[in-house]
Design an enzyme around this catalytic site. Structure first.
Site, PDB file in Angstrom:
ATOM      1  N   GLU A   1       0.802  -1.232   0.000  1.00 33.93           N
ATOM      2  CA  GLU A   1       0.000   0.000   0.000  1.00 33.93           C
ATOM      3  C   GLU A   1       0.837   1.287   0.000  1.00 33.93           C
ATOM      4  O   GLU A   1       0.799   2.079   0.955  1.00 33.93           O
ATOM      5  CB  GLU A   1      -0.964   0.004   1.196  1.00 33.93           C
ATOM      6  CG  GLU A   1      -1.896  -1.195   1.216  1.00 33.93           C
ATOM      7  CD  GLU A   1      -2.930  -1.149   2.352  1.00 33.93           C
ATOM      8  OE1 GLU A   1      -2.818  -0.280   3.236  1.00 33.93           O
ATOM      9  OE2 GLU A   1      -3.844  -1.987   2.342  1.00 33.93           O
TER      10      GLU A   1
ATOM     11  N   GLU B   1      -5.440  -8.615   0.653  1.00 30.50           N
ATOM     12  CA  GLU B   1      -6.134  -8.278   1.899  1.00 30.50           C
ATOM     13  C   GLU B   1      -7.597  -8.027   1.596  1.00 30.50           C
ATOM     14  O   GLU B   1      -7.922  -7.324   0.626  1.00 30.50           O
ATOM     15  CB  GLU B   1      -5.592  -6.980   2.547  1.00 30.50           C
ATOM     16  CG  GLU B   1      -4.251  -7.113   3.207  1.00 30.50           C
ATOM     17  CD  GLU B   1      -3.783  -5.808   3.850  1.00 30.50           C
ATOM     18  OE1 GLU B   1      -4.622  -4.954   4.217  1.00 30.50           O
ATOM     19  OE2 GLU B   1      -2.560  -5.649   3.966  1.00 30.50           O
TER      20      GLU B   1
HETATM   21  O1  IFM Z   1      -4.420  -3.144   9.132  1.00 33.62           O
HETATM   22  C1  IFM Z   1      -4.325  -2.617   7.856  1.00 33.62           C
HETATM   23  C2  IFM Z   1      -3.153  -3.220   7.119  1.00 33.62           C
HETATM   24  O2  IFM Z   1      -1.966  -3.024   7.813  1.00 33.62           O
HETATM   25  C3  IFM Z   1      -3.013  -2.607   5.760  1.00 33.62           C
HETATM   26  N1  IFM Z   1      -4.259  -2.635   5.032  1.00 33.62           N
HETATM   27  C4  IFM Z   1      -5.448  -2.208   5.711  1.00 33.62           C
HETATM   28  C5  IFM Z   1      -5.576  -2.897   7.043  1.00 33.62           C
HETATM   29  C6  IFM Z   1      -6.857  -2.437   7.766  1.00 33.62           C
HETATM   30  O3  IFM Z   1      -6.819  -1.067   7.990  1.00 33.62           O
END
Ligand code: IFM
Length: 457
Positions: free
Chosen positions: A172, A352
């Site tokens: 990210e 994710e």
């Molecule tokens: O916890 C975070 C993660 O570290 C990165 N992506 C989003 C998740 C939820 O906010």
């Protein structure tokens, strides 16, 4: 398991990877043990008012000391894959110079324990925990950090490249650049659009340099990067709102996708940035667009954008998670189909997806029906994209266990496994049991059928 879950499992091909994900700072703890250096998050958490509950990652889920228990937990879910990150300051405390063998020993143990149980290690090099010593020299605003990152990447490739199922450079980059350097709500807490855009460029550049470094030493693991992406919808169909949504799409999606897959930044965004556009040297864009073996997409929600102050999902009565993020599974299908239409994509992993909900542990059980509904609907949305021809190869639930949710501290729980932070006891939530069932169904569907001795032949 219900017929609905069986039918969902049947929508995925045999070799589809089902996984769970975490990151180093959010779970490891042991922040000052065995030679680990400070990261920017250790430093950021010390500043009063930065973290909602005043907490930090010093102990977190104590994963550093419970690695065997946690790998057994992953295995108990039948997960094929585990996505985790390496803490750069644990293996190279100052971000340059000496390596910390005790830090490497921890990741050796983790990777070997995963492999021993048939779980594929999906490794991320950078999930936000820059060594503080590098921040003191300018951090990601400084071009030098891209070279330090490539040295670190090469060392990880040398040590883990033949055992990792994949290596992602960054997690990210938009979050690192914008929340960390423009909004100032994440480490290192700067507030400058110019700095943020230079960081965005340096993160992408460091990704490309790292791919070169890994490939030149013969790293066998597939290499890629992980982006957070959300479709941006205009609040209304007024020309102003549509234009704002298009710009936000440029700043969050096209900035990264155009650079990585086309070797250019979007013109409309560059002209919006004006003086704040990053300094890009000749040849940088060619490095950034090095071929990707895979692209990771993190999806949670959509964003609504407009020139006024569009109503947030809570005020507009939408279904939201505990983060206040709208539950919008169709956005995942839309996003994947759009990326597939606009770019020549490498294989995609949903690296994710998941939701924070505040369900409590009652009599040894967490009945998180809302999270099951969230996961089921998003997995179905991913199946829709697969059906439309998007090459999605795997899915990782965020997160394996409740953990340190950055500026929200421990107040938000994303895990499918509950953590009691006092005792560090782990308890499978109902969502973990549901996910285990889904994965089990998928495995069962593709298991070789045992042919009895009298079955013919
Ligand atoms: O916890 C975070 C993660 O570290 C990165 N992506 C989003 C998740 C939820 O906010």
């Amino acid at each position: 398991m219900s017929a609905e879950t069986r039918a969902l499992a049947a929508r995925f091909p045999r070799d589809f990877a089902w996984g769970v994900a975490t990151s180093a700072y959010q779970i490891e703890g042991a922040a000052h043990e065995d030679g680990r250096g400070d990261s920017i998050w250790d430093e950021f958490c010390r500043r009063p008012g930065t973290i909602k509950d005043g907490s930090n990652g010093d102990r977190a889920c104590d994963h550093y000391h419970r690695v065997d228990e946690d790998v057994a937990l992953i295995a108990s879910l039948h997960a094929h894959a585990y996505r985790f990150s390496i803490a750069w300051p644990r293996v190279q405390p100052l971000g340059e110079g000496a390596w910390n063998e005790k830090g490497f020993a921890f990741y050796d143990r983790l990777v070997d324990a995963l492999l021993a149980r048939g779980i594929a290690p999906y490794l991320t090099l950078y999930h936000w925990d820059l060594p503080q010593a590098l921040q003191d020299k300018g951090g990601w605003v400084s071009r030098d950090t891209t070279l330090r990152f490539a040295e670190y990447a090469a060392e990880i490739g040398r040590r883990f490249g033949d055992r990792a199922a994949s290596i992602a450079t960054h997690n990210e980059p938009w979050v690192v650049a914008v929340l960390g350097h423009q909004a100032g709500i994440f480490a290192p807490g700067l507030r400058s659009q110019k700095a943020a855009m230079q960081v965005a460029h340096h993160l992408l550049l460091s990704h490309g340099i790292a791919l070169d470094a890994l490939r030149s030493q013969g790293c066998r693991a597939p290499l890629g990067i992980v982006l957070n992406q959300s479709p941006i919808h205009a609040a209304t169909d007024s020309p102003e709102d549509m234009a704002k949504a298009r710009l936000d799409d440029g700043l969050t999606i096209r900035w990264y996708m155009d650079a990585l897959l086309r070797g250019q930044y979007p013109e409309d965004v560059l002209s919006f940035l004006g003086e704040d556009a990053p300094c890009v040297l000749e040849g940088d864009m060619d490095v950034i667009r090095r071929p990707l073996d895979f692209l990771g997409i993190n999806y949670y929600t959509r964003n609504v954008s407009g020139t006024g102050a569009p109503l947030g999902p809570v005020q507009s009565g939408k279904e939201v998670t505990d983060m206040g993020w709208e539950v919008f599974p169709a956005g995942l299908t839309e996003l994947l189909e759009r990326l597939h239409a606009d770019y020549r994509l490498p294989p995609i992993y949903i690296t994710e997806n998941g939701a924070a909900y505040a369900n409590r542990l009652v009599d040894g059980r967490v009945a998180d029906v809302d999270r099951i509904r969230y996961l089921r609907s998003h997995i179905a949305a991913m199946a829709d994209a697969l059906g439309a021809g998007v090459d999605v190869r795997g899915y990782f639930v965020w997160s394996l266990i409740d953990n340190f949710e950055w500026a929200d501290g421990y107040s938000k729980r994303f895990g499918i496994v509950h953590v009691d932070y006092e005792t560090q006891r782990r308890t499978l939530k109902d969502s973990a049991i549901w996910y285990r069932g889904l994965v089990g169904e998928h495995i069962g569907l593709h298991a070789p059928k045992v042919v009895g001795a009298d079955a013919g032949g």
